[in-house]
Design a protein around this motif. Structure first.
Motif, PDB file in Angstrom:
ATOM      1  N   CYS A 201      12.574  -2.477  -4.158  1.00 27.11           N
ATOM      2  CA  CYS A 201      11.476  -2.283  -4.386  1.00 27.11           C
ATOM      3  C   CYS A 201      10.199  -2.850  -2.605  1.00 27.11           C
ATOM      4  O   CYS A 201       9.688  -1.866  -1.937  1.00 27.11           O
ATOM      5  CB  CYS A 201      10.469  -2.309  -5.266  1.00 27.11           C
ATOM      6  N   LYS A 202      10.346  -3.429  -2.621  1.00 24.83           N
ATOM      7  CA  LYS A 202       9.128  -4.223  -1.479  1.00 24.83           C
ATOM      8  C   LYS A 202       9.910  -4.556   0.178  1.00 24.83           C
ATOM      9  O   LYS A 202       9.561  -4.389   0.890  1.00 24.83           O
ATOM     10  CB  LYS A 202       8.919  -5.996  -1.656  1.00 24.83           C
ATOM     11  N   LEU A 205      13.745   2.113   0.670  1.00 19.84           N
ATOM     12  CA  LEU A 205      13.470   3.477  -0.049  1.00 19.84           C
ATOM     13  C   LEU A 205      14.157   3.705  -0.562  1.00 19.84           C
ATOM     14  O   LEU A 205      15.942   3.772  -0.784  1.00 19.84           O
ATOM     15  CB  LEU A 205      12.797   4.633   1.595  1.00 19.84           C
ATOM     16  N   TYR A 213      10.972   6.997  -3.030  1.00 22.41           N
ATOM     17  CA  TYR A 213      10.884   6.820  -4.120  1.00 22.41           C
ATOM     18  C   TYR A 213      11.072   5.309  -3.483  1.00 22.41           C
ATOM     19  O   TYR A 213      11.407   4.802  -2.716  1.00 22.41           O
ATOM     20  CB  TYR A 213      11.251   6.958  -5.568  1.00 22.41           C
ATOM     21  N   LEU A 214      10.435   4.663  -4.450  1.00 24.70           N
ATOM     22  CA  LEU A 214      10.229   2.648  -3.767  1.00 24.70           C
ATOM     23  C   LEU A 214      11.419   2.580  -4.856  1.00 24.70           C
ATOM     24  O   LEU A 214      12.115   1.890  -3.840  1.00 24.70           O
ATOM     25  CB  LEU A 214       9.425   2.084  -5.006  1.00 24.70           C
ATOM     26  N   GLY A 225       6.011   5.962  -8.511  1.00 26.85           N
ATOM     27  CA  GLY A 225       6.694   4.997  -7.367  1.00 26.85           C
ATOM     28  C   GLY A 225       7.004   6.655  -6.184  1.00 26.85           C
ATOM     29  O   GLY A 225       7.652   6.279  -5.391  1.00 26.85           O
ATOM     30  N   LEU A 227       6.779   8.503  -4.019  1.00 25.67           N
ATOM     31  CA  LEU A 227       6.426   8.480  -2.047  1.00 25.67           C
ATOM     32  C   LEU A 227       6.051   8.636  -0.704  1.00 25.67           C
ATOM     33  O   LEU A 227       5.072   9.492  -0.342  1.00 25.67           O
ATOM     34  CB  LEU A 227       7.363   6.729  -0.444  1.00 25.67           C
ATOM     35  N   LEU A 238       5.752   4.212   4.493  1.00 21.94           N
ATOM     36  CA  LEU A 238       5.931   3.497   4.611  1.00 21.94           C
ATOM     37  C   LEU A 238       4.011   3.131   3.991  1.00 21.94           C
ATOM     38  O   LEU A 238       4.085   1.704   4.047  1.00 21.94           O
ATOM     39  CB  LEU A 238       7.035   2.582   5.811  1.00 21.94           C
ATOM     40  N   ARG A 241       3.732   3.119   0.054  1.00 27.19           N
ATOM     41  CA  ARG A 241       4.495   1.698  -0.257  1.00 27.19           C
ATOM     42  C   ARG A 241       4.177   0.805  -0.202  1.00 27.19           C
ATOM     43  O   ARG A 241       4.270  -0.212  -1.506  1.00 27.19           O
ATOM     44  CB  ARG A 241       6.082   1.377   0.485  1.00 27.19           C
ATOM     45  N   ASP A 242       3.806   0.197   0.877  1.00 27.22           N
ATOM     46  CA  ASP A 242       2.937  -0.982   0.936  1.00 27.22           C
ATOM     47  C   ASP A 242       1.530  -0.778   0.087  1.00 27.22           C
ATOM     48  O   ASP A 242       1.504  -1.920  -0.372  1.00 27.22           O
ATOM     49  CB  ASP A 242       2.828  -1.211   2.665  1.00 27.22           C
ATOM     50  N   TYR A 244       1.813  -0.738  -3.096  1.00 26.28           N
ATOM     51  CA  TYR A 244       1.832  -0.687  -4.470  1.00 26.28           C
ATOM     52  C   TYR A 244       2.357  -2.508  -4.557  1.00 26.28           C
ATOM     53  O   TYR A 244       2.956  -3.052  -3.925  1.00 26.28           O
ATOM     54  CB  TYR A 244       3.714  -0.317  -4.722  1.00 26.28           C
TER      55      TYR A 244
END
Length: 260
Positions: A201-202, A205, A213-214, A225, A227, A238, A241-242, A244
């Motif tokens: 997740c962190k 991808l 998705y995450l 999730g 994206l 990105l 994503r960041d 979340y």
């Protein structure tokens, strides 16, 4: 960056607790998607690649096609298998190591018990024997065990740990969970490393067809999730994503509400 790609959810087993068969409906995914994903990643340096879905050996040719079309090959790769077709899988891993230059390869076999497993409905001794043989033949592969902790007694867990550690095979314990991946099983945390979630997740991808998705759990179980898709550029993906706040699975089992 870490990358997960779903290559299809077909499997030759029917494990009772497997969430894939409950949430994933597409058994076969067209090879065209994997070429598109590889092209989308052409300017991305991949640190860790993990093919996901059902049993990867059944889709190993698609995994090979994806890696073949990647401009920049990943530094590391982890592949999780039920261990029923290890010789076929290892031949391809040998190719990935020598031809594609992936120098850090982990083969994680899912084994819960020493002997007959009522959830998987197979006898694990044959798989374990094969792992030990292949470990000697292919020293460049890191063999490990993923074990779901369900109704095993403490003594059984200790015997399993001792056997694997004697043969220098790493163990990752995965708690048995309900359909939302809330932990059901109980066990001592100090017995070994607990692998709550293998998601990226962190740091990565997850690709499912043309969508991004995450991670796999976010997409399948929590329906969160998302994206973007392959029509979006990397920078946009990105940025989303960041926003979340971490792994849904990890936060759920710590009693933390997710702010999605």
């Amino acid at each position: 960056m870490n990358v997960e790609v779903n290559f299809g959810n077909n499997c030759n087993l029917n494990c009772e607790y497997c969430f894939v068969k409950k949430f994933d409906t597409d058994l076969e995914i067209s090879s065209d998607y994997f070429i598109k994903i590889a092209n989308w990643l052409k300017n991305v340096k991949i640190e860790h690649f993990r093919p996901v879905g059902g049993e990867p050996t059944l889709n190993i040719k698609k995994i090979d096609l994806f890696l073949m079309n990647l401009k920049s090959k990943p530094k590391a790769m982890t592949i999780v298998t039920n261990g029923t077709m290890l010789e076929i899988l290892v031949k391809y891993l040998k190719k990935f190591y020598f031809l594609y230059g992936i120098r850090n390869i982990t083969l994680a076999c899912s084994i819960d018990r020493l002997g007959y497993d009522k959830y998987r409905k197979i006898d694990s001794f044959e798989t374990i024997t094969k792992i030990l043989e292949l470990k000697e033949l292919y020293p460049f592969i890191n063999f490990s065990i993923n074990r779901v902790v369900s109704d095993q007694k403490e003594k059984e867990l200790e015997e399993f740990n001792f056997f694997m550690k004697t043969h220098k095979i790493s163990i990752y314990s995965i708690p048995l969970t309900d359909e939302k991946h809330k932990i059901l099983s109980s066990f001592k945390e100090n017995t070994e490393q607990i692998k709550l979630c293998g998601a990226f997740c962190k740091t990565g991808l997850y690709f499912y067809k043309e969508n991004i998705y995450l991670c796999k759990l976010c997409q399948n179980i929590y329906k969160k999730g998302y994206l973007g898709n392959l029509n979006d550029d990397l920078e946009t993906i990105l940025e989303i994503r960041d926003k979340y706040k971490g792994c849904t699975y990890e936060r759920l089992n710590k009693g933390v509400q997710n702010d999605y």
